[in-house]
Write an enzyme that holds these catalytic residues in place. Structure first.
Site, short mmCIF file in Angstrom:
data_model
loop_
_atom_site.label_atom_id
_atom_site.label_comp_id
_atom_site.label_asym_id
_atom_site.label_seq_id
_atom_site.Cartn_x
_atom_site.Cartn_y
_atom_site.Cartn_z
N GLU A 93 -5.37 -5.30 10.41
CA GLU A 93 -4.36 -4.28 10.65
C GLU A 93 -4.66 -3.58 11.97
O GLU A 93 -5.49 -2.66 12.02
CB GLU A 93 -4.39 -3.24 9.52
CG GLU A 93 -4.12 -3.81 8.16
CD GLU A 93 -3.57 -2.74 7.23
OE1 GLU A 93 -2.43 -2.90 6.78
OE2 GLU A 93 -4.26 -1.74 6.98
N SER A 110 3.35 -2.14 10.36
CA SER A 110 4.80 -2.13 10.56
C SER A 110 5.45 -3.47 10.25
O SER A 110 6.41 -3.89 10.90
CB SER A 110 5.16 -1.68 11.99
OG SER A 110 4.70 -0.36 12.19
N GLU A 131 -6.95 4.43 7.90
CA GLU A 131 -6.79 5.87 7.62
C GLU A 131 -8.05 6.41 6.97
O GLU A 131 -8.44 7.56 7.20
CB GLU A 131 -5.55 6.08 6.73
CG GLU A 131 -4.27 5.87 7.56
CD GLU A 131 -3.07 5.40 6.77
OE1 GLU A 131 -3.06 5.51 5.53
OE2 GLU A 131 -2.13 4.88 7.41
N ASN A 170 0.86 -1.18 0.00
CA ASN A 170 0.00 0.00 0.00
C ASN A 170 0.90 1.23 0.00
O ASN A 170 1.48 1.58 1.02
CB ASN A 170 -0.88 -0.03 1.26
CG ASN A 170 -1.71 1.22 1.41
OD1 ASN A 170 -1.84 2.02 0.48
ND2 ASN A 170 -2.28 1.41 2.60
N GLY A 218 2.23 2.19 10.72
CA GLY A 218 3.12 3.34 10.58
C GLY A 218 3.79 3.74 11.87
O GLY A 218 4.37 4.83 11.96
N HIS A 225 -9.47 0.73 4.93
CA HIS A 225 -8.19 1.01 5.61
C HIS A 225 -8.47 1.95 6.79
O HIS A 225 -9.31 2.85 6.69
CB HIS A 225 -7.21 1.64 4.62
CG HIS A 225 -5.82 1.69 5.17
ND1 HIS A 225 -5.42 2.65 6.08
CD2 HIS A 225 -4.75 0.88 4.98
CE1 HIS A 225 -4.15 2.42 6.42
NE2 HIS A 225 -3.73 1.36 5.77
N GLY A 249 2.77 -1.19 4.26
CA GLY A 249 2.77 0.24 3.95
C GLY A 249 4.17 0.72 3.64
O GLY A 249 4.72 0.49 2.56
N GLY A 250 4.78 1.37 4.63
CA GLY A 250 6.09 2.01 4.44
C GLY A 250 7.12 1.13 3.74
O GLY A 250 7.82 1.59 2.83
N LYS A 264 0.05 4.23 -0.30
CA LYS A 264 -0.63 5.41 0.27
C LYS A 264 -0.44 6.62 -0.65
O LYS A 264 -0.36 6.45 -1.86
CB LYS A 264 -0.15 5.68 1.69
CG LYS A 264 -0.17 4.43 2.58
CD LYS A 264 -0.01 4.74 4.02
CE LYS A 264 0.15 3.45 4.80
NZ LYS A 264 0.00 3.60 6.22
C1 PEP Z 1 -0.82 0.03 5.89
O1 PEP Z 1 -0.92 1.21 5.63
O2 PEP Z 1 -1.67 -0.75 5.47
C2 PEP Z 1 0.31 -0.40 6.71
C3 PEP Z 1 0.32 -1.62 7.16
O3 PEP Z 1 1.30 0.52 6.94
P1 PEP Z 1 2.75 0.24 7.62
O4 PEP Z 1 3.27 -1.04 7.04
O5 PEP Z 1 3.58 1.43 7.21
O6 PEP Z 1 2.51 0.15 9.09
#
Ligand code: PEP
Length: 250
Positions: free
Chosen positions: A167, A213, A97, A9, A173, A95, A234-235, A11
């Site tokens: 999640e 994460s 967010e 993802n 994040g 999600h 994500g990141g 983002k």
């Molecule tokens: C996400 O945005 O779905 C996510 C899991 O982010 P991160 O891996 O950065 O925590």
């Protein structure tokens, strides 16, 4: 046998040029052979979808959201059919967010789910509790309600098209990953609720991804759990080497 999926993802990150370069780098790795039985998916911003679709063949393409309606006077929205035509095969919905910043609810998610299924797109349905809910011991109750309110209105046939991503919001994040035990415990609970509603076979076949994460250094211990079928990343998905290392962590 259920699928193993690692989905990135992105983002609201990357310029169109950076996104294309990242997609090409992931595709180049995948073209040398994907890990056995693993599907790799990238989810760039809407604006990058068509260009990224043109450079992917081994790697799947996802959008990060879709509209609740087919078409019409919904300024700023992008419909499921537009996403399909842009080359997406998957769409992330729910999600955290989007739930927290854009007021996404079980009701709007049910409409989005219907749009995705109608257009032959694979929903990646996200669920997860916030820190307060975990600390007050309400995490199972919260996640069960998120799952039940959106998924239990589907037929078994439609449910079989859905991928779930658990999640925990406190892990997204933040660098604070759920422990492998916490992930397995919730994934097993989700599968248990699915079994109760849809039966053994549909529950056993549903891919449940972990997100929060997840990175190359912890993916292996998370993916080793029997009910963790991959990750929503994500990141760490913004770096092709790191993302590839995660995909190779089964
Ligand atoms: C996400 O945005 O779905 C996510 C899991 O982010 P991160 O891996 O950065 O925590």
């Amino acid at each position: 046998m259920r699928k193993k999926i690692v989905a990135g993802n992105w983002k609201m990150n990357t310029s169109p040029q950076e996104g294309l370069a990242l997609a090409k780098a992931v595709e180049a790795k995948a073209s040398h052979g994907l890990p056995q039985g693993v599907e790799l998916v990238v989810a760039p911003p809407f604006t990058h979808l068509s260009a990224v679709a043109a450079v992917l063949s081994k790697v799947g393409l996802s959008a990060q959201n879709c509209a609740t309606h087919d078409s019409g006077a919904y300024t700023g929205e992008v419909s499921a059919s537009m996403l399909k035509q842009a080359g997406a095969g998957y769409v992330i919905i729910g999600h955290s967010e989007r739930r927290s910043y854009y007021g996404e609810t079980d009701q709007s998610l049910s409409l989005k789910m219907a749009q995705l299924l109608k257009n032959g797109l694979t929903p990646i349905f996200c669920c997860g509790e916030v820190l307060d809910e975990r600390e007050s011991g309400k995490h199972f109750e919260v996640v069960e309600a998120q799952v039940a309110n959106v998924l239990f209105q589907l037929s078994e046939e439609d449910f079989r098209k859905v991928v779930i991503a658990y999640e925990p919001v406190w892990a997204i994040g933040t660098g604070r990953t759920a422990s492998p035990e916490q992930a397995q415990e919730m994934h097993a609970a989700i599968r248990g609720w699915l079994r109760g509603h849809f039966g053994d076979s549909a529950a056993a076949d549903c891919a449940i991804l972990y997100g929060g994460s997840c990175k190359a250094s912890n993916a292996q211990e998370l993916f080793a759990n029997p009910d963790v079928d991959g990750g929503l990343i994500g990141g760490a998905s913004l770096n092709a080497d790191e993302f590839w290392a995660i995909a190779n962590s089964f």
